[in-house]
Design an enzyme around this catalytic site. Structure first.
Site, PDB file in Angstrom:
ATOM      1  N   GLY A  23       0.833  -1.199   0.000  1.00  0.00           N
ATOM      2  CA  GLY A  23       0.000   0.000   0.000  1.00  0.00           C
ATOM      3  C   GLY A  23       0.861   1.239   0.000  1.00  0.00           C
ATOM      4  N   GLN A  64       3.266   9.930   1.007  1.00  0.00           N
ATOM      5  CA  GLN A  64       4.541   9.212   1.106  1.00  0.00           C
ATOM      6  C   GLN A  64       5.479   9.501  -0.063  1.00  0.00           C
ATOM      7  OE1 GLN A  64       2.509   5.206   2.041  1.00  0.00           O
ATOM      8  NE2 GLN A  64       4.462   5.138   3.133  1.00  0.00           N
ATOM      9  N   CYS A 120       5.923   0.389   7.827  1.00  0.00           N
ATOM     10  CA  CYS A 120       5.596   1.451   6.876  1.00  0.00           C
ATOM     11  C   CYS A 120       6.844   1.815   6.097  1.00  0.00           C
ATOM     12  CB  CYS A 120       5.073   2.662   7.633  1.00  0.00           C
ATOM     13  SG  CYS A 120       4.705   4.073   6.578  1.00  0.00           S
ATOM     14  N   LEU A 121       6.686   1.989   4.785  1.00  0.00           N
ATOM     15  CA  LEU A 121       7.838   2.346   3.948  1.00  0.00           C
ATOM     16  C   LEU A 121       8.420   3.697   4.360  1.00  0.00           C
ATOM     17  CD1 LEU A 121       6.352   1.258   0.500  1.00  0.00           C
ATOM     18  CD2 LEU A 121       8.152   0.080   1.778  1.00  0.00           C
ATOM     19  N   HIS A 169      -4.370   1.952   7.490  1.00  0.00           N
ATOM     20  CA  HIS A 169      -3.019   2.516   7.481  1.00  0.00           C
ATOM     21  C   HIS A 169      -2.907   3.638   6.441  1.00  0.00           C
ATOM     22  CE1 HIS A 169       1.488   1.872   7.891  1.00  0.00           C
ATOM     23  NE2 HIS A 169       1.410   2.614   6.816  1.00  0.00           N
ATOM     24  N   GLU A 170      -3.422   3.386   5.228  1.00  0.00           N
ATOM     25  CA  GLU A 170      -3.296   4.380   4.149  1.00  0.00           C
ATOM     26  C   GLU A 170      -4.211   5.581   4.388  1.00  0.00           C
ATOM     27  OE1 GLU A 170      -0.734   3.869   2.606  1.00  0.00           O
ATOM     28  OE2 GLU A 170      -0.551   1.704   2.867  1.00  0.00           O
ATOM     29  N   HIS A 194      -2.594   7.916   6.673  1.00  0.00           N
ATOM     30  CA  HIS A 194      -1.602   8.772   6.005  1.00  0.00           C
ATOM     31  C   HIS A 194      -2.256  10.046   5.470  1.00  0.00           C
ATOM     32  CE1 HIS A 194       2.253   6.759   6.033  1.00  0.00           C
ATOM     33  NE2 HIS A 194       1.775   5.636   5.542  1.00  0.00           N
TER      34      HIS A 194
END
Ligand code: ZN
Length: 171
Positions: free
Chosen positions: A46, A51, A93-94, A135-136, A139
């Site tokens: 995702g 990000q 998380c990236l 999660h997204e 963000h």
């Protein structure tokens, strides 16, 4: 350069709410396309526009990481219609490299958004898919998964993130 740079903890777009997409123009289509490539290259399941330093309400999700085209989800202005239950599982998380912590999330969600053709889509997710949506969407509000941790745990994670990177960490 279709694969964009993923920004990490401390970058301003990660810590502020993203703006709604008003029009699906060339810039949004290109952003979505680049996000899919960036997510697959990472690899990740995702990605949210903040990000890649774009303060827009746009997410990409693909549990198959490019293996099954039909599993790719691109959602503009996504929002929750319903959330149910609870589940605790480890998340990473990236944008927060090297950190994995348990986070409590709804076990099932119903998410509404617009696809790149401008059509409304309603998607139900449970298990990992529910978690990725949560999660997204976080963000897009400027929230990271570590913002769900206890103040003590969060302080420890922040300390770790501020440390200079060790050589040869490979992340
Ligand atoms: Zn993330």
């Amino acid at each position: 350069m279709p694969v964009r740079k993923i920004v990490t903890f401390g970058h301003p777009t990660l810590h502020q709410a993203a703006l709604p997409v008003r029009e699906i123009d060339q810039e949004i289509v290109q952003l979505a396309r680049d996000m899919v490539l960036t997510m697959h290259a990472a690899p990740g399941i995702g990605l949210a526009a903040p990000q890649v330093a774009a303060g827009k309400r746009l997410i990409t999700v693909d549990l198959s990481v490019g293996e099954k085209p039909e599993e790719l989800i691109v959602l503009i202005n996504p929002e929750f219609m319903e959330t149910d239950g609870e589940a605790v599982s480890e998340e990473g998380c990236l944008s927060v490299p090297g950190v994995h912590e348990n986070v409590r999330r709804p076990a099932r969600v119903l998410v509404k958004g617009i696809d790149l053709e401008g059509k409304e889509r309603v998607i139900e997710g449970s298990g990992i898919l529910a978690r990725v949506f949560c999660h997204e969407l976080d963000h897009l509000e400027g929230r990271l998964f570590i913002d769900h941790l206890s103040p003590l745990k969060k302080a420890l994670v922040k300390k770790k993130l501020k440390k200079p990177k060790e050589i040869g960490r490979g992340e």
